[in-house]
Design an enzyme around this catalytic site. Sequence first.
Site, PDB file in Angstrom:
ATOM      1  N   ASP A  70      30.248  37.235  56.726  1.00  0.00           N
ATOM      2  CA  ASP A  70      31.684  37.013  56.903  1.00  0.00           C
ATOM      3  C   ASP A  70      32.258  38.313  57.459  1.00  0.00           C
ATOM      4  OD1 ASP A  70      34.442  36.796  56.666  1.00  0.00           O
ATOM      5  OD2 ASP A  70      34.314  35.576  54.838  1.00  0.00           O
ATOM      6  N   GLU A  96      35.090  43.988  45.847  1.00  0.00           N
ATOM      7  CA  GLU A  96      35.385  42.739  46.537  1.00  0.00           C
ATOM      8  C   GLU A  96      35.277  41.676  45.455  1.00  0.00           C
ATOM      9  OE1 GLU A  96      35.475  39.531  47.423  1.00  0.00           O
ATOM     10  OE2 GLU A  96      33.702  39.456  48.739  1.00  0.00           O
ATOM     11  N   GLU A 115      37.245  32.722  39.762  1.00  0.00           N
ATOM     12  CA  GLU A 115      36.186  33.614  39.243  1.00  0.00           C
ATOM     13  C   GLU A 115      36.732  34.621  38.254  1.00  0.00           C
ATOM     14  OE1 GLU A 115      33.472  35.745  41.929  1.00  0.00           O
ATOM     15  OE2 GLU A 115      33.812  34.151  43.384  1.00  0.00           O
ATOM     16  N   HIS A 168      34.637  32.851  54.694  1.00  0.00           N
ATOM     17  CA  HIS A 168      33.868  32.027  53.751  1.00  0.00           C
ATOM     18  C   HIS A 168      34.734  31.503  52.604  1.00  0.00           C
ATOM     19  CE1 HIS A 168      33.766  35.637  51.277  1.00  0.00           C
ATOM     20  NE2 HIS A 168      33.256  34.922  50.290  1.00  0.00           N
TER      21      HIS A 168
HETATM   22  C1  LIG Z   1      31.953  38.861  45.611  1.00  0.00           C
HETATM   23  S1  LIG Z   1      30.520  39.771  45.206  1.00  0.00           S
HETATM   24  C2  LIG Z   1      30.715  41.229  46.162  1.00  0.00           C
HETATM   25  C3  LIG Z   1      29.430  41.972  46.419  1.00  0.00           C
HETATM   26  C4  LIG Z   1      29.547  43.221  47.307  1.00  0.00           C
HETATM   27  N1  LIG Z   1      30.517  44.164  46.771  1.00  0.00           N
HETATM   28  C5  LIG Z   1      29.940  42.861  48.712  1.00  0.00           C
HETATM   29  O1  LIG Z   1      31.058  43.159  49.081  1.00  0.00           O
HETATM   30  O2  LIG Z   1      29.120  42.284  49.422  1.00  0.00           O
HETATM   31  C6  LIG Z   1      30.907  40.264  43.571  1.00  0.00           C
HETATM   32  C7  LIG Z   1      29.777  40.953  42.810  1.00  0.00           C
HETATM   33  O3  LIG Z   1      30.325  41.466  41.613  1.00  0.00           O
HETATM   34  C8  LIG Z   1      29.444  41.281  40.536  1.00  0.00           C
HETATM   35  N2  LIG Z   1      30.268  41.269  39.319  1.00  0.00           N
HETATM   36  C9  LIG Z   1      31.280  40.422  39.022  1.00  0.00           C
HETATM   37  N3  LIG Z   1      31.851  40.747  37.849  1.00  0.00           N
HETATM   38  C10 LIG Z   1      31.167  41.827  37.385  1.00  0.00           C
HETATM   39  C11 LIG Z   1      31.270  42.605  36.202  1.00  0.00           C
HETATM   40  N4  LIG Z   1      32.196  42.342  35.281  1.00  0.00           N
HETATM   41  N5  LIG Z   1      30.405  43.633  36.028  1.00  0.00           N
HETATM   42  C12 LIG Z   1      29.449  43.891  36.962  1.00  0.00           C
HETATM   43  N6  LIG Z   1      29.307  43.186  38.093  1.00  0.00           N
HETATM   44  C13 LIG Z   1      30.156  42.162  38.313  1.00  0.00           C
HETATM   45  C14 LIG Z   1      28.748  39.981  40.858  1.00  0.00           C
HETATM   46  O4  LIG Z   1      27.488  39.917  40.220  1.00  0.00           O
HETATM   47  C15 LIG Z   1      28.649  40.036  42.378  1.00  0.00           C
HETATM   48  O5  LIG Z   1      27.422  40.584  42.787  1.00  0.00           O
END
Ligand SMILES: C[S@@+](CC[C@H](N)C(=O)[O-])C[C@H]1O[C@@H](n2cnc3c(N)ncnc32)[C@H](O)[C@@H]1O
Length: 477
Positions: free
Chosen positions: A187, A280, A289, A425
């Site tokens: 994306d 993100e 989420e 996306h």
């Molecule tokens: C939308 S993805 C973004 C991934 C990356 N930052 C990117 O921009 O490509 C969100 C990520 O945050 C992680 N995540 C969500 N809540 C979290 C939390 N409370 N502690 C650690 N990781 C978390 C998820 O496992 C996921 O891999």
Amino acid sequence: ELHELKKVNLGIFFIFRLLSSVSATLQHCTAEHQLNLIDLIRKHNLDDYGYIKMINFIRSTNCDASGLMGLPDGSLPWDSEAFLRPVLQDDPLLQTGTHTCYSGPSHDALLQRTQAAEERAQRSEEALARAMEDLHKLKLLAQGLVLNAEPGRSGNLSAVAELREDEDEAYFDSYGHYGIHEEMLKDKVRTESYRDFMYRNPEVFRDKVVLDVGCGTGILSMFAAKAGAKKVIAVDQSEIIYQAMDIVRSNQLEDKITLIKGRIEDINLPVEKVDIIISEWMGYFLLFESMLDSVLYARDLYLADGGSVYPDLCNISLAAAGDMQRHQERIAFWDNVYGFNMACMKKAVVPEAVVEVVKAETLISEPTVIQTIDCNRVCLSELEFVSDFCLKIKDTTDCTVSNTQPDTANSDVMFSTGPQVMKTHWKQTVFLLEKPLSVQAGEELQGKITVRKNKKDPRSLLVTFDLRDRKQTYSLQ
Ligand SMILES: C[S@@+](CC[C@H](N)C(=O)[O-])C[C@H]1O[C@@H](n2cnc3c(N)ncnc32)[C@H](O)[C@@H]1O
Ligand SMILES: *[C@@H]1O[C@H](CO)[C@@H](O)[C@H](O)[C@H]1NC(C)=O
Ligand SMILES: *[C@@H]1O[C@H](CO)[C@@H](O)[C@H](O)[C@H]1NC(C)=O
């Protein structure tokens, strides 16, 4: 030291100094020296005298456990009456309970003692299990109180932070697979916006300590490192972080980027404060989420005074769409399915919000902002809200659609997920009316939208629309 003692008699000598009860001694003999006295008594059918002689034999000779356990039946090395003479004065193994010094415990007495010990252990284990269960119930209760608390009263307590690990497993599992990360990375609107913001603002990142909440493949952390950050701490609970570790090494950024596997709510950071938080966290309809909860948690705990969260400003906008063809496909469809009436399905279909790309030409109003979120200031309770809106129905004959992303020439970078610009996306989130409303050009369509977390699953949302005299609640999951 005890573990290194090979000789049983020496072992027993030490044991007597360390352990108080005979049953503990017997357990110790079995566990540490593979010497099971009960088995020996049974095997050689020892009476009280036989038992006393055996104990004294063990104490006076230097025989080891395997030798004792492997003794053939019949001729016993402690047969001699000489072994009736105690080796130790007041030998605890020879005086149990009401027995005198010379009447060692019987086979049965020893068995009873071990059984009693086992029962005690069993009882403690049961008590422990009950305590754990109570603790769990208490946690559920506390969680229930949090989930059911009125927004505003819940302060900055986060329902997501309160989730038990097993309750949140599916969420992090979904990010464990590479597919979702590929989709996010591809994306370009999303990923290039983050990149451009960091690369165009090196003065913001230079020599700063940056926290990347939910680093995924580590892409944002690497942008930040390249933009000049002194140190980046990248946190993710999902398995993707193991890939991120390889990725960071492959790009020789391991000196700058520290990766930590865990929920941001559960781990300890290697620093007390950070200058910048990047993340993100955006979901469908922005808030789906509830990952922003985790970013706010990190902000309140780790952001230094004067620090910043990026992205900082977000709007949720609402627009009216008139797409009768799509409405037919989704709703009228159920009136006649291969000649059968399935109209009852409409009641199930309507309340599920649909994530799909809306054709820009179907918009019949300008978008209107229903909520602005400033990530540096917003508090958890504001992520659930009620907003009155007014959609000005436009004259569809003079509708113009621009199909470019907003201007990003200056160092402010923004992107939109609206239908008028390049699709992302996130697509759009569509709330279908069961029956279309008829509107006229120039009309102002008033309404109210209520956004709540689903109490049963704080990562999903319930969105209610009050529109004219209709009310409909939609779930987003
Ligand atoms: C939308 S993805 C973004 C991934 C990356 N930052 C990117 O921009 O490509 C969100 C990520 O945050 C992680 N995540 C969500 N809540 C979290 C939390 N409370 N502690 C650690 N990781 C978390 C998820 O496992 C996921 O891999
Ligand atoms: C809210 O956040 C502040 C600042 O981090 C903290 O001191 C306070 O204990 C939090 N309150 C609740 C109810 O979590
Ligand atoms: C968000 O909405 C406000 C109006 O509430 C507007 O002033 C601002 O420009 C919008 N920001 C973005 C990024 O669209």
